[in-house]
Design a protein around this motif. Sequence first.
Motif, PDB file in Angstrom:
ATOM      1  N   ASN A 190       3.606 129.940  62.485  1.00 35.42           N
ATOM      2  CA  ASN A 190       4.476 129.178  63.371  1.00 35.42           C
ATOM      3  C   ASN A 190       3.665 128.302  64.314  1.00 35.42           C
ATOM      4  O   ASN A 190       4.017 127.139  64.570  1.00 35.42           O
ATOM      5  N   ILE A 191       2.546 128.835  64.829  1.00 35.14           N
ATOM      6  CA  ILE A 191       1.671 128.055  65.705  1.00 35.14           C
ATOM      7  C   ILE A 191       1.112 126.857  64.958  1.00 35.14           C
ATOM      8  O   ILE A 191       1.042 125.755  65.500  1.00 35.14           O
ATOM      9  N   ARG A 192       0.706 127.105  63.716  1.00 41.38           N
ATOM     10  CA  ARG A 192       0.164 126.002  62.914  1.00 41.38           C
ATOM     11  C   ARG A 192       1.231 124.939  62.669  1.00 41.38           C
ATOM     12  O   ARG A 192       0.945 123.738  62.737  1.00 41.38           O
ATOM     13  N   GLU A 193       2.447 125.354  62.391  1.00 38.52           N
ATOM     14  CA  GLU A 193       3.536 124.397  62.171  1.00 38.52           C
ATOM     15  C   GLU A 193       3.796 123.579  63.431  1.00 38.52           C
ATOM     16  O   GLU A 193       4.048 122.370  63.359  1.00 38.52           O
ATOM     17  N   GLN A 194       3.713 124.241  64.570  1.00 43.14           N
ATOM     18  CA  GLN A 194       3.910 123.530  65.838  1.00 43.14           C
ATOM     19  C   GLN A 194       2.806 122.503  66.052  1.00 43.14           C
ATOM     20  O   GLN A 194       3.055 121.384  66.522  1.00 43.14           O
ATOM     21  N   PHE A 195       1.570 122.916  65.707  1.00 44.36           N
ATOM     22  CA  PHE A 195       0.467 121.982  65.852  1.00 44.36           C
ATOM     23  C   PHE A 195       0.655 120.768  64.947  1.00 44.36           C
ATOM     24  O   PHE A 195       0.445 119.624  65.366  1.00 44.36           O
ATOM     25  N   LEU A 196       1.041 120.999  63.690  1.00 42.14           N
ATOM     26  CA  LEU A 196       1.205 119.894  62.748  1.00 42.14           C
ATOM     27  C   LEU A 196       2.263 118.905  63.245  1.00 42.14           C
ATOM     28  O   LEU A 196       2.090 117.691  63.134  1.00 42.14           O
ATOM     29  N   ALA A 197       3.327 119.440  63.793  1.00 40.94           N
ATOM     30  CA  ALA A 197       4.370 118.567  64.330  1.00 40.94           C
ATOM     31  C   ALA A 197       3.831 117.769  65.512  1.00 40.94           C
ATOM     32  O   ALA A 197       4.110 116.560  65.645  1.00 40.94           O
ATOM     33  N   ARG A 198       3.048 118.432  66.360  1.00 39.09           N
ATOM     34  CA  ARG A 198       2.458 117.748  67.511  1.00 39.09           C
ATOM     35  C   ARG A 198       1.456 116.688  67.066  1.00 39.09           C
ATOM     36  O   ARG A 198       1.406 115.586  67.622  1.00 39.09           O
ATOM     37  N   PHE A 199       0.682 117.025  66.043  1.00 38.65           N
ATOM     38  CA  PHE A 199      -0.311 116.075  65.548  1.00 38.65           C
ATOM     39  C   PHE A 199       0.357 114.817  64.995  1.00 38.65           C
ATOM     40  O   PHE A 199      -0.058 113.699  65.296  1.00 38.65           O
ATOM     41  N   GLU A 200       1.400 115.009  64.196  1.00 41.57           N
ATOM     42  CA  GLU A 200       2.083 113.853  63.617  1.00 41.57           C
ATOM     43  C   GLU A 200       2.687 112.971  64.706  1.00 41.57           C
ATOM     44  O   GLU A 200       2.701 111.746  64.599  1.00 41.57           O
ATOM     45  N   ALA A 201       3.178 113.592  65.767  1.00 43.14           N
ATOM     46  CA  ALA A 201       3.794 112.832  66.853  1.00 43.14           C
ATOM     47  C   ALA A 201       2.769 112.039  67.655  1.00 43.14           C
ATOM     48  O   ALA A 201       3.098 110.992  68.235  1.00 43.14           O
ATOM     49  N   ASN A 202       1.521 112.536  67.692  1.00 41.83           N
ATOM     50  CA  ASN A 202       0.505 111.918  68.547  1.00 41.83           C
ATOM     51  C   ASN A 202      -0.670 111.307  67.769  1.00 41.83           C
ATOM     52  O   ASN A 202      -1.631 110.857  68.383  1.00 41.83           O
ATOM     53  N   ARG A 203      -0.592 111.321  66.443  1.00 41.61           N
ATOM     54  CA  ARG A 203      -1.727 110.918  65.618  1.00 41.61           C
ATOM     55  C   ARG A 203      -2.237 109.519  65.975  1.00 41.61           C
ATOM     56  O   ARG A 203      -3.443 109.315  66.142  1.00 41.61           O
ATOM     57  N   HIS A 204      -1.330 108.583  66.073  1.00 45.50           N
ATOM     58  CA  HIS A 204      -1.747 107.205  66.345  1.00 45.50           C
ATOM     59  C   HIS A 204      -2.517 107.125  67.663  1.00 45.50           C
ATOM     60  O   HIS A 204      -3.575 106.492  67.736  1.00 45.50           O
ATOM     61  N   ARG A 205      -2.007 107.775  68.699  1.00 47.35           N
ATOM     62  CA  ARG A 205      -2.651 107.730  70.017  1.00 47.35           C
ATOM     63  C   ARG A 205      -4.005 108.441  69.987  1.00 47.35           C
ATOM     64  O   ARG A 205      -4.984 107.960  70.551  1.00 47.35           O
ATOM     65  N   TRP A 206      -4.050 109.594  69.331  1.00 48.14           N
ATOM     66  CA  TRP A 206      -5.298 110.346  69.278  1.00 48.14           C
ATOM     67  C   TRP A 206      -6.371 109.613  68.463  1.00 48.14           C
ATOM     68  O   TRP A 206      -7.536 109.597  68.840  1.00 48.14           O
ATOM     69  N   TYR A 207      -5.969 109.014  67.359  1.00 45.46           N
ATOM     70  CA  TYR A 207      -6.943 108.262  66.558  1.00 45.46           C
ATOM     71  C   TYR A 207      -7.408 107.001  67.290  1.00 45.46           C
ATOM     72  O   TYR A 207      -8.557 106.592  67.175  1.00 45.46           O
ATOM     73  N   LYS A 208      -6.491 106.419  68.064  1.00 48.97           N
ATOM     74  CA  LYS A 208      -6.869 105.236  68.837  1.00 48.97           C
ATOM     75  C   LYS A 208      -7.940 105.577  69.874  1.00 48.97           C
ATOM     76  O   LYS A 208      -8.817 104.759  70.182  1.00 48.97           O
ATOM     77  N   SER A 209      -7.929 106.799  70.396  1.00 48.39           N
ATOM     78  CA  SER A 209      -8.901 107.196  71.415  1.00 48.39           C
ATOM     79  C   SER A 209     -10.291 107.464  70.825  1.00 48.39           C
ATOM     80  O   SER A 209     -11.295 107.335  71.521  1.00 48.39           O
ATOM     81  N   ILE A 210     -10.371 107.838  69.548  1.00 47.49           N
ATOM     82  CA  ILE A 210     -11.669 108.117  68.929  1.00 47.49           C
ATOM     83  C   ILE A 210     -12.243 106.871  68.255  1.00 47.49           C
ATOM     84  O   ILE A 210     -13.454 106.782  68.022  1.00 47.49           O
ATOM     85  N   ALA A 211     -11.410 105.882  67.974  1.00 47.38           N
ATOM     86  CA  ALA A 211     -11.844 104.682  67.243  1.00 47.38           C
ATOM     87  C   ALA A 211     -13.047 103.971  67.879  1.00 47.38           C
ATOM     88  O   ALA A 211     -13.978 103.577  67.165  1.00 47.38           O
ATOM     89  N   PRO A 212     -13.095 103.780  69.212  1.00 48.86           N
ATOM     90  CA  PRO A 212     -14.266 103.103  69.802  1.00 48.86           C
ATOM     91  C   PRO A 212     -15.579 103.844  69.538  1.00 48.86           C
ATOM     92  O   PRO A 212     -16.618 103.201  69.348  1.00 48.86           O
ATOM     93  N   ASP A 213     -15.536 105.168  69.528  1.00 51.98           N
ATOM     94  CA  ASP A 213     -16.744 105.940  69.245  1.00 51.98           C
ATOM     95  C   ASP A 213     -17.212 105.706  67.808  1.00 51.98           C
ATOM     96  O   ASP A 213     -18.409 105.609  67.543  1.00 51.98           O
TER      97      ASP A 213
END
Length: 269
Positions: A190-213
Amino acid sequence: MELTKTIKKLESIYLEKPERVFTMYLNTDPSDPDQQGGEWRIHLKNGLNNFKKYLKTEDSEDELNNFKKVIEQVNNFFNEYELDLQKSVIIFATPSDGLVFAEILQVPVETEFFWEEIAKVDQLIRLHQEYPRVGVILTQKEAIQVVVTELGKCIDTVNYELDLDTEDWRKHPSVNRNHTTMGGSGKSVNIREQFLARFEANRHRWYKSIAPDLDKLAKEDGLEYIYMMGDPEETKDLAKAMNKDIHTFIDKNMLDEKPDKIIKEVHKV
């Protein structure tokens, strides 16, 4: 290795008699039908002895002594690294500076020996064109790895993992992923499922933050070609966030594989 700079350095060498530049391309590929009995040893011995015999007939004692210095350096190299040999060895050496360039490679070469005023870099240039400095960016949810390769050899690996508490990407030297697995109790699933849902919701923002590196790494490492490997939706989002062009996308999950296996997969493309 920064091969472009190395080639320019080698091209700048010019030595007059009695000094010379020794160039060696040696096929040591055990999968080569002509190498089944370790024939590279014979080729190496014959190649070096041919120059010795020639210099003796030329009655050039100083040049012969200089060549013997180089032979000693070359033999020391093979004594130390014989068990590590792969498909080929390239060596450039001078009497005064010793081994200017000595590399064990996972790519094939045509066996050649030279003892001339200049370093014979033609085959090295061709290899660089065929196996340039490449970066492979692998994605897998909250983990990203960059494998840097040149001449088919792993030069470096850089790993990033998203800290879910701070939402910051943390750089670390080796893969040590701590996210929750899918196995185990219903609670962990259940925790993993919650994480996956959170990741999909925030993927664009999180990837945008690592892109400059990733852009900075690509620039500083002088990457000439960039592959991106992973889930198509993830690689698409990450590529859009980066300024550097991604040349090839590979729909495979290999983030947990060893760099050599990743490099072999890339060379199939």
